[in-house]
Scaffold this motif. Structure first.
Motif, short mmCIF file in Angstrom:
data_model
loop_
_atom_site.label_atom_id
_atom_site.label_comp_id
_atom_site.label_asym_id
_atom_site.label_seq_id
_atom_site.Cartn_x
_atom_site.Cartn_y
_atom_site.Cartn_z
N ASN A 1 0.83 -1.20 0.00
CA ASN A 1 0.00 0.00 0.00
C ASN A 1 0.86 1.26 0.00
N LEU A 2 0.55 2.20 -0.89
CA LEU A 2 1.41 3.38 -1.04
C LEU A 2 1.49 4.21 0.23
N TRP A 3 0.40 4.29 1.00
CA TRP A 3 0.43 5.08 2.24
C TRP A 3 1.28 4.40 3.30
N LYS A 4 1.29 3.08 3.30
CA LYS A 4 2.16 2.35 4.22
C LYS A 4 3.62 2.60 3.85
N ARG A 5 3.90 2.58 2.54
CA ARG A 5 5.27 2.86 2.10
C ARG A 5 5.68 4.30 2.41
N ALA A 6 4.73 5.23 2.23
CA ALA A 6 5.02 6.63 2.49
C ALA A 6 5.35 6.86 3.97
N ALA A 7 4.54 6.27 4.84
CA ALA A 7 4.82 6.40 6.28
C ALA A 7 6.15 5.74 6.62
N GLY A 8 6.42 4.60 5.98
CA GLY A 8 7.68 3.91 6.23
C GLY A 8 8.88 4.73 5.82
N ALA A 9 8.75 5.47 4.72
CA ALA A 9 9.87 6.31 4.27
C ALA A 9 10.22 7.36 5.31
#
Length: 266
Positions: free
Chosen positions: A164-172
């Motif tokens: 999920n892009l939002w999960k990746r964004a938060a992870g970044a």
């Protein structure tokens, strides 16, 4: 001849040799070995369970994917994990020995349950190296990333693009892998956030999402646009008036993910 052209020529020559020695099989031979219908093979390719390598505009399948003595259920599971990597790199990974597997190849690791569990973890890490997600935050309202404005902060992390892009964004932002400057971060009443997916090498980056943020009286009002889909406005989000813009963006990312999940969008 440029270095890139030389490398491409050598890679093609290596693939020709793999066709000659049977390491790469034509589709009909591959289907015959596995007793697959055309539709079944298409489904396996679509899921990432098997993959093809193009040689002279013809698709060939690695013969090791049809090895009769291997637990193919486990093998195809690893192939799906490796999905983000280029096809030729998936094949190289499966054939090569790796220090983080104890000096054995993935094909050998499949034969032992403990080694297989380790292989899944290592394969996932390898696949993630082929893609990076960046989150870039600018002050002001921007419909596209500005070239004449320095971002407040940029965070980057490796990760599977299927996540999920939002999960990746938060992870970044939270991973601590790369974030510049390191903070503390200023408060901003108006900001634009761009979530971008970057392939390894010289591939073209893709802006996956743009978020327009406006803060009024400790409440965040955000408008979200993902790719070509119509944009939407989130419900107002309370924030700490003493927090910086990164905290505001994290809260907005969390709200965007929750909103889309509630609608079954991702």
């Amino acid at each position: 001849m440029t270095l890139r052209q030389k490398i491409a020529r050598e890679a093609l020559a290596a693939r020709h040799e793999m066709v000659r020695n049977g390491e790469l099989l034509r589709e009909d031979e591959f289907r015959k070995r596995l007793r697959l219908s055309i539709s079944r093979l298409k489904g396996m390719v679509a899921s990432g369970s098997v993959f093809a390598i193009e040689v002279d505009k013809v698709e060939y399948f690695p013969s090791l994917l049809a090895t009769p003595s291997i637990d193919r259920k486990k093998l195809y599971s690893i192939c799906r994990v490796l999905g983000p990597a280029p096809e030729s790199c998936r094949l190289s990974y499966l054939k090569s020995r790796h220090a983080n597997l104890g000096g054995i190849s993935p094909m050998v690791a499949l034969q032992d349950d403990r080694s297989y569990r380790l292989l899944r973890r290592m394969a996932r890490a390898y696949a993630a190296e082929w893609w990076r997600t960046s989150v870039t935050i600018y002050t002001g309202c921007h419909l596209a990333e500005p070239f004449d404005v320095e971002p407040i902060v940029k965070a980057v992390d490796e990760g599977d693009p299927r996540v999920n892009l939002w999960k990746r964004a938060a992870g970044a932002i939270l991973s601590g892998g790369y974030i510049y400057p390191p903070g503390p971060y200023v408060h901003a009443d108006v900001a634009s956030v761009f979530v971008t997916l970057h392939p390894a090498g010289q591939g073209k980056a893709t802006v996956e999402a743009r978020v327009e943020i406006r803060v009024d009286d400790d409440m965040v009002h955000a408008f979200v646009v993902c790719g070509e889909a119509p944009g939407y406005e989130l419900d107002a989000i309370p924030v700490d008036g003493n927090g910086g813009i990164v905290d505001t963006v994290l809260r907005t990312i969390t709200a965007a993910r929750a909103h889309e999940e509630s609608l079954g969008l991702r």
